[in-house]
Design an enzyme around this catalytic site. Structure first.
Site, short mmCIF file in Angstrom:
data_model
loop_
_atom_site.label_atom_id
_atom_site.label_comp_id
_atom_site.label_asym_id
_atom_site.label_seq_id
_atom_site.Cartn_x
_atom_site.Cartn_y
_atom_site.Cartn_z
N GLU A 207 0.80 -1.23 0.00
CA GLU A 207 0.00 0.00 0.00
C GLU A 207 0.82 1.27 0.00
OE1 GLU A 207 -0.68 -2.69 1.67
OE2 GLU A 207 -2.65 -3.23 0.95
N HIS B 121 -11.22 -5.92 8.84
CA HIS B 121 -11.97 -5.68 7.61
C HIS B 121 -13.21 -4.86 7.90
CE1 HIS B 121 -9.51 -9.22 6.56
NE2 HIS B 121 -9.62 -8.84 5.30
C1 LIG Z 1 -1.72 -4.94 3.91
C2 LIG Z 1 -2.76 -5.77 3.25
N1 LIG Z 1 -3.20 -5.42 2.03
C3 LIG Z 1 -4.15 -6.14 1.41
C4 LIG Z 1 -4.69 -7.25 2.00
C5 LIG Z 1 -5.77 -8.06 1.29
N2 LIG Z 1 -5.25 -9.37 0.95
C6 LIG Z 1 -5.45 -10.43 1.75
S1 LIG Z 1 -4.62 -11.77 1.21
C7 LIG Z 1 -4.04 -10.95 -0.15
C8 LIG Z 1 -3.18 -11.66 -1.13
C9 LIG Z 1 -2.02 -12.35 -0.47
O1 LIG Z 1 -1.25 -12.99 -1.42
P1 LIG Z 1 0.04 -13.81 -1.02
O2 LIG Z 1 0.87 -12.98 -0.10
O3 LIG Z 1 0.68 -14.30 -2.23
O4 LIG Z 1 -0.54 -15.01 -0.13
P2 LIG Z 1 -1.57 -16.13 -0.57
O5 LIG Z 1 -2.93 -15.66 -0.14
O6 LIG Z 1 -1.45 -16.30 -2.04
O7 LIG Z 1 -1.14 -17.34 0.17
C10 LIG Z 1 -4.49 -9.64 -0.15
C11 LIG Z 1 -4.19 -8.66 -1.20
C12 LIG Z 1 -4.20 -7.57 3.28
N3 LIG Z 1 -4.66 -8.62 3.95
N4 LIG Z 1 -3.24 -6.83 3.86
#
Ligand SMILES: Cc1ncc(C[n+]2csc(CCOP(=O)(O)OP(=O)(O)O)c2C)c(N)n1
Ligand SMILES: Cc1ncc(C[n+]2csc(CCOP(=O)(O)OP(=O)(O)O)c2C)c(N)n1
Ligand SMILES: [Mg+2]
Ligand SMILES: [Mg+2]
Lengths: 346, 328, 328, 346
Positions: B60, B129
């Protein structure tokens, strides 16, 4: 990590332990599947899945001193926390937001694991915040040893901190700073990146300009290792090596487990807009549980009857967990007000 | 006039502004082919291409900082923060940089950017959230903070935000994304950033609210009108920074009493500022204590339903507070 | 009793707590051999060694996060943020993590840590070395926010903060580091976090302040007592979160009038909360508008002397505000 | 970068340009020395120095399209901004906090450079915040070219963004995220790290576990280059190559200039607590200006008389700048209230 089969750490795993690892993977999968079903039935508000990641997580858990070493997991670590000692009932309680939810008393969404007596640290939702905190846990371990607060050989004390996150989360500054501390202070720290090539819909190519997350380790003076996260034994070898490094004061390791999530990101997601069904199907054929089951069968440790018995046990445990959770009371409304400040002594 | 949901109005505004000005682009997590996790950008990637609707890394602070840099270079970024809860990593960029650039450069450098963020609770989102974040960012002179509560305003205010030479934090009440529906004209229009809106005229007391709470306040006002004959005025504040002091004071000049409602926690929530304005500029008109109906002082909205409901203000709680205040 | 500067009292408290509890350690930028850029940790590296007085990388979010992790593992970190202005990169860690851990884990995990930060203006520091940051962090239930204004309190409150099982943000009025001197007993003591302090008793009106402004308020009160016969009470709030509502309301119960002073900017500054408390719980006692004397709503304290002086409250401005309010 | 002397970019620099580079370095040094003196005299509140970094900065400036390409500097970049077009008077105005201070009208502390018409972006004090912003500037350049808003070959338009910071500041998450964008989007972006081995008192070994900041470039899919920042010509070669890469769409470069700050961090610092006088003296002998002056003398471009003339000119310029600044009015008190919001049109 030695590639010679005989000297591999995984070669030293006893038969019962191999079966225990299989069991946890299976249990996690069945619990996970049930959770998806409960969501479809409208019984729970949200589920986020460990599916496909089970081998990476279970191997990681079995390589550390479970319940003693610190674990700072992420939302996808169901199989990992089950391996550390969280029960299906604990998880179901959190799915249903029941008062008996051990991780948060129903305050957090499901999959925000926490269990102080198991040394599983409570996580939040903003990704990657756990990484520098886990560096802090590892810093404390080293501090206590060096300042004489604990005996470095006391195996009842945590001797490393393991934290997990997805490949997408490594884009956060939080990850950078945590890795940097781990490197500068040569901490007993393991960062396990579960690279499933998507962050929700965003493919890894839009996330970073390197092919492997492990390519980033060298920026921190940290050892980086890439491993097939769907291969439980390979994963165990890599983790065992990282654990050894941590215990012996050699410093931090970044483990990148290549894996895949065969289901949508969470119950709120629909993955059809960002990836083909062909891709998903191809990965399903690499399922880590099927693969390990085949291995154990080939080794003569499993046969169809034994598998059926495990399946029946898993079903029973999941059934009971669900029933217990459904029967358990919700928190009182006023519980919203508790635990803002701990009481000051004296 | 079409009936439209709030999120459709948000999307429409972005679509129109992108069509109107090639400098407008969108970035954020999953805004591309996925169309955003709430589908606010659905179809825009297909329509405008990957150059102008850009899936960002999961980071972000750089979503905001890259947007700021692009704005300095005279583009018109719309940065989406997936949930308002995840804006905190960008706090330093928003507070130290985005909101201060114009002042610190003696008016040389402009930061014409919009940061959109879905906010608010009541959606079983738990601590991370469900957050309201306006209190932090309304303490940042140089930034504008806007919260639409109707589809009409959502479209008109977002278009104004995109055209504003100043940075605008645009908070969307996500619980209302699909449940709030309203009339939106076909013809183009903008709604100016700044003035509050009288959502319901009344003479007995004033209720100040915004976002989802503006709806609940109107519902509560209708209820007490029906059931108790109390005639409450509801002011939808819409723009939280700069503060529309005139609207606040003028309403209380008429009614003599003020209830401020938000779903954010109590201490140092935005209601404190409204109360403080009234405690000074409105003091002479006050016939009763300035009341705040807010979330309790706990670290976040709890997930489990009974606790969540306990946390969140709703029309009944607002109606009760109106009755109490009216009886003072 | 020795006369001591505020910064010496801060250092003394850290020294004592480190000697008392081997779990206490210090980290931050330049806290090691350099002894901190303000010299708050001078001599401690030499005395306790590099294991316990740890120069951190130049990275605030991890200073806080590593401190938090260590606190979870039952150490007692004191994290120094070099200037309060540079705490913003750690905002996510403080708001989302530090302040919420106890609640979100249903009381399982404690975060007994102290974050020290020199804050405030009037030192020719410009926008980025003059900030007041309390407004952001007093909106974080779960965190405690403390601002000492005397050496006595600085030592006693910091010792309480180190021993507190909750996270404490400890803001030091850096303009007074060396100019504020006061008596500090030799014997050990602590000052409890929570209660405000009556810095000057008076019956005509109440002035609420903290940090450097508490001193200016007392000076202003003495001035108007001398020159105008106005008897102002000055409340040094000391603990900003949780809010000491009783102290606030009780003073106004006695005086009927309130002036709130801080050097932070106006809108959504901490004075808003004090005013809001009074506008509700203190309403019946009020004989005049609730006045706020604060920095203006601009993005930061300007560097150049005339502008800085224009920005900052001072004893004369406070005295003028007291006179105006007394005359109401 | 070709090491062959003849094909080095620096070999193409004309004689007058070499002298211009020398001149800017000298001017910066004399202005800098005067600023320290004014501080000792109590005439100004604060000074932070570019001393020792002049070669790295001047070479960087001369390698880009000065005044057109975006520069997002840091507080130590006095020589760099002088090379881009800021005048000693501009700088003196900011030292004295005068209304005519072009960078901020006296609102910011000195050395927070800004000049919109020269495309020097206003910086703040929190370190590293400029890095992801500069990635944003670079993103805008690429965006405008690809979306047809500007002609990629139009040399009156910015074609790259250059940003600078110290090695310490690379520990910030902000740096990580900015570098990551630059890599993922292959941006026309140059990050110049001026590694003077200290962040105030903190030595680079406590800052990172890698030997070179440039070792971090590979984590971002960005080219990393290490160069002796006290060697103006070597520095120019490296920068010219980075500029070429940016202009031709090859992507971002991380340039690490090894240098030293022979003076305290700022007028608030006392460096005796954290480094030995021997170390400082040893580095003073590697002074980049002395070194380049020697080179130009050897090449026959300078001689003692010419040097004297430059020195006299520098003294005159600095004298005049100081006099102008001292005579100039302070801002009005109420100027504190200006420029909070830009007026909305229409
Ligand atoms: C700081 C933040 N920004 C956005 C989110 C929303 N969000 C939750 S999981 C996710 C994707 C995570 O991807 P990755 O790190 O590759 O882990 P995966 O879920 O694929 O295991 C996002 C964008 C969040 N939880 N925290
Ligand atoms: C976020 C932030 N934290 C702390 C500071 C205080 N500070 C100013 S300069 C500096 C050291 C910078 O070191 P480095 O990045 O190596 O640059 P150098 O000054 O050595 O050129 C520090 C700690 C700051 N300006 N910003
Ligand atoms: Mg992923
Ligand atoms: Mg440095």
């Amino acid at each position: 990590m030695p590639t010679d089969t005989a000297t591999r750490a995984s070669a030293q795993i006893g038969e019962q332990t191999l079966l225990d690892m299989f069991w946890i993977m299976l249990l996690s999968r069945r619990l996970d599947e049930r959770s998806w079903m409960l969501h479809r039935q409208g019984k729970i508000a949200f589920h986020i899945s460990a599916m496909g990641h089970e081998a990476a997580q279970v191997a990681a858990a079995f390589a550390i001193h479970r319940g003693v070493d610190y674990v700072h997991p992420y939302y996808r670590d169901l199989a990992l926390v089950l391996a550390v000692g969280v029960t299906p009932t604990d998880f179901m309680m959190s799915l249903y937001g029941k008062q008996a939810d051990l991780s948060s008393g129903g305050r957090q969404m499901p999959s925000h694991f926490s269990n102080r007596s198991l040394h599983i640290v409570s996580g939040s939702a903003p990704v990657a915040t756990q990484v520098p905190q886990a560096a802090g846990l590892a810093f404390a371990i080293k501090y206590k040893q060096r300042c004489g607060l604990v005996d470095p050989n006391d195996t009842t004390q945590p001797r490393l901190a393991l934290t997990c996150l997805g490949e997408g989360a490594t884009s956060q500054g939080e990850w950078h700073e945590g890795m940097n501390w781990a490197g500068v202070h040569q901490l007993p720290f393991i960062c396990l990146v579960q690279n499933n090539i998507y962050a929700i819909s965003v493919p890894v190519q839009s996330q970073m300009a390197v092919e492997h997350v492990a390519d980033r380790a060298s920026a921190y003076g940290v050892k980086g290792v890439i491993v097939d996260g769907n291969d439980l034994l390979a994963m165990y070898d890599v983790m065992a090596d990282a654990v050894q490094r941590a215990y012996s004061g050699e410093g931090a390791t970044l483990v990148e487990a290549k894996t895949y999530r065969p289901v949508p990101h969470s119950s709120d997601d629909d993955d059809r807009s960002y990836r083909s069904r062909d891709e998903v199907e191809a990965w399903k054929r690499k399922d880590p549980i099927v693969r390990f089951q085949r291995y154990l069968t080939d080794e003569g440790l499993l046969d169809p009857a034994k598998i059926d018995a495990y399946e029946a046990r898993a079903r029973a445990e999941v059934d009971r967990a669900q029933a217990d959770a459904e029967a358990a009371p919700l928190p009182a409304a006023e519980d919203a007000l508790g635990d803002v400040y701990a009481p000051v002594e004296g | 006039m079409a009936i439209m949901t709030l999120i459709d109005a948000v999307r429409m505004a972005m679509d129109e502004e992108m069509a109107r000005d090639p400098r407008v682009f969108i970035t954020g997590e999953d805004v591309g082919p996925r169309g955003g996790v709430f589908r606010a950008t659905l179809g825009l990637h297909e329509k405008y291409g990957g150059e102008r609707v850009v899936d960002s890394p999961l980071a972000e602070l750089s979503i905001v900082a890259v947007g700021m840099g692009a704005a300095l270079a005279d583009l018109r970024p719309i940065c989406e923060i997936q949930f308002a809860d995840f804006i905190h990593p960008a706090f330093n960029q928003i507070i130290s940089e985005v909101s201060r650039m114009y002042y610190r450069s003696d008016g040389q450098w402009l930061v014409p950017m919009v940061i959109r963020a879905p906010y608010g609770g009541g959606i079983a989102g738990g601590l991370y959230h469900s957050q309201s974040i306006e209190a932090f960012f309304t303490h940042a002179p140089g930034l504008k903070v806007v919260v639409p509560s109707t589809p009409y305003d959502a479209r008109g205010l977002l278009k104004s935000a995109v055209r504003d030479p100043n940075p605008v934090l645009y908070l969307e009440p996500k619980k209302g994304y699909r449940s709030i529906k309203g009339e939106v004209p076909e013809a183009e229009y903008t709604v100016p950033i700044g003035p509050a809106r009288i959502a319901r005229e009344g003479g007995d007391l004033s209720v100040f609210a915004y976002g989802m709470m503006a709806h609940y306040a109107v519902q509560a006002a209708e209820k007490v009108a029906r059931e108790d004959g109390i005639d409450a005025e509801v002011i939808d504040l819409r723009t939280l920074l700069p503060v529309d002091k005139d609207a606040i004071v003028n309403s209380v000049k008429k009614t003599g009493k003020a209830l401020i409602v938000h779903e954010d926690t109590h201490t140092m929530g935005y209601a404190a500022e409204v109360a403080a304005v009234l405690g000074d500029d409105g003091f002479e008109y006050l016939d009763g204590p300035i009341k705040r109906l807010t979330g309790p002082d706990v670290p976040g909205v709890p997930f489990s339903h009974p606790m969540q409901e306990y946390f969140m203000p709703n029309p009944d709680k607002i109606a009760a507070a109106i009755r109490d205040l009216a009886a003072y």
